[in-house]
Structure formats: C-alpha cells, structure tokens
Design an enzyme around this catalytic site. Structure first.
Site, mmCIF file in Angstrom:
data_model
loop_
_atom_site.group_PDB
_atom_site.id
_atom_site.type_symbol
_atom_site.label_atom_id
_atom_site.label_comp_id
_atom_site.label_asym_id
_atom_site.label_seq_id
_atom_site.Cartn_x
_atom_site.Cartn_y
_atom_site.Cartn_z
ATOM 1 N N CYS A 100 0.832 -1.207 0.000
ATOM 2 C CA CYS A 100 0.000 0.000 0.000
ATOM 3 C C CYS A 100 0.867 1.258 0.000
ATOM 4 C CB CYS A 100 -0.940 -0.005 1.203
ATOM 5 S SG CYS A 100 -2.263 -1.240 1.104
ATOM 6 N N HIS A 113 -6.950 3.760 3.208
ATOM 7 C CA HIS A 113 -7.004 2.407 3.765
ATOM 8 C C HIS A 113 -8.410 2.140 4.307
ATOM 9 C CE1 HIS A 113 -2.491 1.636 4.253
ATOM 10 N NE2 HIS A 113 -2.991 0.516 3.757
#
Length: 214
Positions: free
Chosen positions: A141, A165
């Site tokens: 990520c 997220h």
C-alpha cells in the site's frame, strides 16, 4: 474530468479484498465526473507497472488508490508515503524486500496531493468513521502510494493523487479473533464516494486540527 480509482486484489490468505470490492460498487459518475475502476495486484513490482499503464491509458485528473488495513477500526486517508519497503509477509509474487528503498531516484517521502482532511470531514458528515493516517505502513500500500506520487511529481505532473485504507469487511471478521474491527462493504463504498466528492470539490485542504500526539 476523470478519476482513476484502484483497489488491490486479495492477499495474506484472504479470499476477498474489501478495497477493490468497494471500488467495484462505486457509481460510474460522481458529480458528473467519470470514475474509472481498476484492480491492481498486491505485488511491489506489478502494482507499480499496472498503475503506470492505467495512468498512461486514461489520463486521469485524480488518482485514488485503496487498500485493506486489517485491524484498523475506521477508514483512514493517508497523508504521506515513504521511500521504504520492509515487508512483514511476502507479496503475491513471493517477494519480501527488507529495508530497501522503493526508488533510488526518489525523494525520502511524498505527501498526498489530495485534500486529506476535507475527505475525512466529508466522510464523517455522512456517518462514516474516518481519520487521517500518518503512516501507510511499509508494505505494498505504501509502495503504490509512493510510486504514484513519484510519477505525478515527475512524469505526469498536474495529476493529484492519494490513498485510502479501509478496514476488514464484515464477512472477513467471522473467522477473526473476537473484537476484530470491521465495516460493512456498503459503508466502505459510501465512505469512498464521500471522499471522492471532497477531492472533486476541494483544490486545497481544510484548515482544521486532525494531528496525532503519538
């Protein structure tokens, strides 16, 4: 105006990733802005390649990447990506870099160019638990956020970009320890839609306090 929204595929033994599942449920337009949806692999190398191909193909005005942060209790809009890969588990291609820079030619860190506080504020107004996050981790990520911001600073200037997220989806929590936080897929999707609307409506961020003490 076009927005490219990309979510990761499942990783870490999960059968789904709520990031892309929610991206798929987004409308094709938000405030008359075209939404382009893309699934990307949870791979340090392949995700960067797929994202650059998507940017080159679609020429978006905004890029928003979405990833799963299992254990977080709300949606978190990331403020910064760092030039570091330190993978606790292998990615989906079996790669597990440890203490390695993502790019030798990149800055130490890049800040999101999206209005992160305004995005959080808009999600909260719509009943979605949300916060600003000041660490995107050191896994894929953070890697994709860093790579996209590097591209928008160098090769594709003018594109605004950032990362959100999302927690576990409710179905994932069934097999998790008691008390594991989760959110319904419908709420995650609503949160993304709210955040995108804020990104469309705000060229600069809200001047409100959302910092961390530790």
């Amino acid at each position: 105006m076009k927005i490219l929204v990309a979510g990761f595929d499942p990783f870490g033994g999960e059968s789904i990733n709520p990031a892309y599942q929610a991206v798929k449920q987004l409308p094709n337009q938000i405030q008359s802005v075209k939404i382009i949806k893309l699934e990307i692999p949870t791979s340090f190398a392949a995700s960067a390649k797929v994202m650059e191909q998507g940017i080159a193909q679609h020429h978006p005005d905004i890029v928003l990447n979405v990833g799963q942060a299992g254990g977080r209790s709300c949606m978190t809009v990331e403020k910064v990506a760092i030039n570091l890969a330190d993978a606790r588990i292998p990615d989906n291609d079996g790669q597990q870099p440890i203490d390695q820079p993502l790019r030798q030619d990149g800055e130490t860190a890049y800040f999101s160019t999206l209005p992160v506080k305004a995005m959080v504020e808009e999600m909260r107004k719509n009943g979605i638990p949300a916060n600003v996050s000041y660490t995107a981790g050191t896994y894929v990520c953070n890697s994709i956020m860093y790579h996209v911001l590097h591209l928008t600073q160098t090769k594709y200037q003018g594109i605004r970009a950032g990362f959100i997220h999302v927690p576990y989806e409710s179905g994932q929590a069934v097999a998790k320890p008691n008390g594991t936080p989760f959110m319904s897929l419908e709420m995650i999707t609503k949160g993304l839609e709210s955040a995108i609307a804020a990104a469309i409506n705000h060229q600069t961020d809200s001047k409100i306090t959302m910092g961390e003490l530790h």
